[in-house]
Design a protein around this motif. Structure first.
Motif: not given
Length: 118
Positions: A71-75, A83-90
């Protein structure tokens, strides 16, 4: 009391006598800081964006929370929250450049590949 100490106490209360002895020994032999950093990683990304990975708190010796780096917060370039960048599993972020984010993808068969995210 640090969150990890509370986590140990919870695990200790639920453990059988053998596991309780192991947990007590771990607590005596492991030095744990009272506080941890808020950020795990900070990267510059596409379009001048800032990607911030929050440090995931550890709540006990058997912590099975979300994987780090998922999970990464973006600025934006002026510091406004996007907002948030959520990466898929793996997927795990490796690095970023001015026009892409690169991640490592783990396949179910154990292989890995570098993936370009835009």
């Amino acid at each position: 009391m640090a969150p990890i100490q509370r986590g140990f106490d919870v695990q200790l209360a639920q453990a059988d006598s053998t596991m309780a002895a192991v947990l007590r020994q771990m607590r005596e032999n492991v030095i744990v800081a009272d506080v941890s950093p808020y950020f795990e990683r900070i990267l510059f990304g596409p379009e001048g964006r800032l990607l911030v990975s929050q440090a995931r708190p550890v709540v006990g010796p058997y912590d099975v929370g979300p994987p780090p780096n998922a999970r990464w917060d973006l600025f934006d370039h002026e510091g406004r929250y996007l907002g948030v960048l959520e990466l898929p599993m793996g997927l795990r972020v490796l690095t970023s450049t001015a026009d892409a984010i690169y991640a490592i993808a783990n396949s179910p068969t154990g292989g890995q590949a570098v993936v370009k995210l835009v």
